[in-house]
Write an enzyme that holds these catalytic residues in place. Structure first.
Site, PDB file in Angstrom:
ATOM      1  N   LYS A  15       0.861  -1.106  -0.003  1.00 54.50           N
ATOM      2  CA  LYS A  15      -0.099   0.226  -0.147  1.00 54.50           C
ATOM      3  C   LYS A  15       0.834   1.225  -0.128  1.00 54.50           C
ATOM      4  O   LYS A  15       1.915   1.260   0.722  1.00 54.50           O
ATOM      5  CB  LYS A  15      -0.857  -0.065   1.276  1.00 54.50           C
ATOM      6  CG  LYS A  15      -2.009   1.151   1.318  1.00 54.50           C
ATOM      7  CD  LYS A  15      -2.715   1.084   2.498  1.00 54.50           C
ATOM      8  CE  LYS A  15      -4.019   1.916   2.375  1.00 54.50           C
ATOM      9  NZ  LYS A  15      -4.795   2.025   3.658  1.00 54.50           N
ATOM     10  N   SER A  65      -9.719   2.074   2.652  1.00 57.84           N
ATOM     11  CA  SER A  65      -8.833   2.693   1.684  1.00 57.84           C
ATOM     12  C   SER A  65      -7.717   1.999   1.042  1.00 57.84           C
ATOM     13  O   SER A  65      -7.290   2.498   0.379  1.00 57.84           O
ATOM     14  CB  SER A  65      -8.191   3.940   2.669  1.00 57.84           C
ATOM     15  OG  SER A  65      -7.446   3.321   3.511  1.00 57.84           O
ATOM     16  N   SER A 105     -10.277  -0.080   6.933  1.00 59.98           N
ATOM     17  CA  SER A 105      -9.575   0.056   5.588  1.00 59.98           C
ATOM     18  C   SER A 105      -8.758  -1.378   5.134  1.00 59.98           C
ATOM     19  O   SER A 105      -8.482  -1.384   3.997  1.00 59.98           O
ATOM     20  CB  SER A 105      -8.484   1.083   5.597  1.00 59.98           C
ATOM     21  OG  SER A 105      -9.298   2.475   5.459  1.00 59.98           O
TER      22      SER A 105
HETATM   23  N1  GLN Z   1     -13.384   4.504   6.224  1.00 61.38           N
HETATM   24  C1  GLN Z   1     -12.719   5.215   7.287  1.00 61.38           C
HETATM   25  C2  GLN Z   1     -12.278   6.661   7.236  1.00 61.38           C
HETATM   26  O1  GLN Z   1     -12.411   7.040   6.071  1.00 61.38           O
HETATM   27  C3  GLN Z   1     -11.556   4.087   7.693  1.00 61.38           C
HETATM   28  C4  GLN Z   1     -10.411   4.418   7.024  1.00 61.38           C
HETATM   29  C5  GLN Z   1      -9.097   3.619   7.631  1.00 61.38           C
HETATM   30  O2  GLN Z   1      -9.318   2.736   7.975  1.00 61.38           O
HETATM   31  N2  GLN Z   1      -7.939   4.051   7.351  1.00 61.38           N
HETATM   32  O3  GLN Z   1     -11.726   7.147   7.962  1.00 61.38           O
END
Ligand code: GLN
Length: 497
Positions: free
Chosen positions: A81, A161, A185
């Site tokens: 990532k 994400s 995410s």
């Molecule tokens: N969807 C969540 C956010 O937007 C979690 C994102 C994540 O785990 N990095 O904060």
């Protein structure tokens, strides 16, 4: 066990066994994945491809194998990532502000993987600074889910994400990938791409060299095609690290060794608060199936209550932006990252560099975070959110007096259409309803593929464990994997595109 005919269909564990047995070389394997990555550009899963580096690493691995010096992940191509700093390789965090950032150092997690012999295929696309649930906030454009609904050409999101990593794993563009999970995410994109994703206990993996979003919630974890692969990869990602004071010095067990131990006598808690309003019948049915599968394999099902669950989303959407606003203060156009041209003074430089460099969602989070931390509102928002966080953790502690793991849905629905939820941020935030509690409590959670919707899209179930008890999660996830028999794959429509 017979091996797949195509190298890119190998699981991580199959590839490991084949490479170690010298049935395939790392070079052959890596060449196949480099090509798969290049052929899959329509998915936009990678921000940076590193084919030369991959082949160089593969050749070095083959030399080690020939000398009988193979390490545990020797010669196995992985995707990383783009939130993990990789020395000498551009690391963008999905943002324009880091669009040209080449880190002078390596994150501990990726270093651990290279030290175990793994090969880097490239850096995967992601929501900007990991803020999002659909990969649509990336400065480098959305990632498309390899899966499409039956009889449809509409592009769907891969979740977020870690959307690029999920798409790369689901589309067989790598053997496995790394992700990070601050509020879901890893687990949410895994669930909507038919892959396995585990967020380990907070402290299990070092955060050193991972671009920070919300430091008290962020954790790295594996994204893979099988539960065994997740067990294998986590073993080699996790470590105690003097460079991360929140990493924990608890030995990392050999998760693979206990993977097949079964769930006989395991007490599985079903938290009633996860039966949310307007839950789609498909999700409810899948959850029920999961309960039956575990019961049939000897688990004991117990009803439990996590009464503060309804406060989890609002708590998360205060704590995460608060920490983000503080972490992202460092992007000022001076030390590194995007710098606005021709500033009239220092304030103008800061303001324009940040306005030009950060996308809309990141700006929204910084504004919310700054607001909830401001002197007039700190007590009303941030301080209350911290208290709720303690209550949420206490709920889990109480529940674990009656059970060993919890079983819940992973997402409130399957992958949705690109652009479908971008108009209303709150609607996007609702995707995290089943995952944020786990981060707030610092616990491990795994998403495992469990079935398909009526129109052929993957759905996952989530298992939540006790702190540092990832081994039990893998065992229970393996039991679900066996019962679900999930073998469906997306049609490789991107090759024709
Ligand atoms: N969807 C969540 C956010 O937007 C979690 C994102 C994540 O785990 N990095 O904060």
């Amino acid at each position: 066990m017979s091996l797949p005919t195509k190298l890119t269909d190998f699981s991580l564990a199959e590839a490991r066994d084949a490479v170690q047995a010298k049935k395939v070389s790392s070079k052959e394997l890596t060449t196949a994945f480099v090509k798969a990555v290049a052929d899959a550009r329509p998915l936009n899963a990678f921000v940076t491809e590193t084919p030369e580096k991959a082949l160089e690493m593969a050749v070095a691995s083959d030399v080690r194998i020939a000398h009988g010096e193979a390490r545990p992940l020797e010669g196995l191509p992985l995707a990383i990532k783009d939130l993990f700093c990789t020395k000498g390789v551009k690391t963008t965090a999905g943002s324009k502000i880091l669009g040209n950032f080449i880190p002078p150092y390596e994150s501990t997690v990726s270093q651990n993987l290279w030290d175990a012999g793994a090969v880097m295929l490239g850096k995967t696309n992601m929501d900007e600074f990991a803020m999002g649930s659909s990969n649509e906030t990336s400065h480098f454009g959305p990632v498309f889910n390899p899966w499409r609904a039956r009889n449809s050409n509409a592009n769907l999101v891969p979740g977020g994400s870690s959307g690029g990593s999920a798409a790369a794993v689901a589309g067989n563009l790598c053997l496995a990938a790394t992700g990070t999970d601050t509020g879901g995410s890893i687990r949410q994109p895994a669930a909507v791409t038919g892959t396995v994703g585990i967020k380990p206990t907070y402290g299990r993996c070092s955060r050193f060299g991972i671009v920070a979003f919300a430091s008290s919630l962020d954790q790295a974890g594996p994204m893979t095609r099988t539960v065994r692969d997740a067990a294998l990869l986590l073993k080699h990602m996790a470590s105690v690290d003097p460079k991360d004071s929140t990493s924990v010095d608890i030995p990392v067990p050999d998760y693979e060794a206990t993977l097949e131990d079964g769930v006989k006598g395991l007490r599985v808690g079903i938290p009633k608060e996860y039966r949310i309003d307007n839950m789609p019948p498909e999700i409810e049915q899948l959850w029920q199936k999961g309960i039956e599968w575990l019961k049939a394999q000897g688990a004991e099902i117990v009803d439990v209550s996590l009464p503060h669950t309804k406060y989890a989303l609002p708590t998360y959407y205060i704590v995460a932006p608060a920490e983000a606003s503080s972490n992202l203060a460092r992007y000022d156009g001076v030390r590194y990252g995007h710098r606005a041209s021709g500033p009239k003074d220092i304030v103008d430089l800061y303001e324009r560099s940040r306005a030009e460099g950060f996308g809309k969602e990141v700006q929204r989070r910084i504004l919310i975070g700054t607001y909830v931390l401001s002197s007039g509102y700190y007590d009303a928002y941030y301080s209350r959110a911290q208290k709720l966080r303690t209550l949420i953790l206490r709920d889990f502690t109480e529940a674990y007096k009656k059970c060993d793991v919890l079983l819940t849905p992973a997402t409130p629905g399957p992958a949705f259409g690109v652009g479908e939820k971008t108009a209303d941020p709150v609607e996007m935030y609702l995707n995290d309803v089943f995952t944020v509690t786990v981060n707030l409590a610092g616990l491990p959670g795994i998403a495992v593929p469990a079935g398909l919707t009526a129109n052929g899209l993957p759905l996952g179930l989530q298992l939540i464990g006790k702190a540092f008890d990832e081994a039990t999660l893998f065992k229970a996830a393996r039991a679900i994997e066996i019962a679900a028999g999930f073998t469906a794959k997306p049609t490789e429509w991107w090759r024709a595109a």
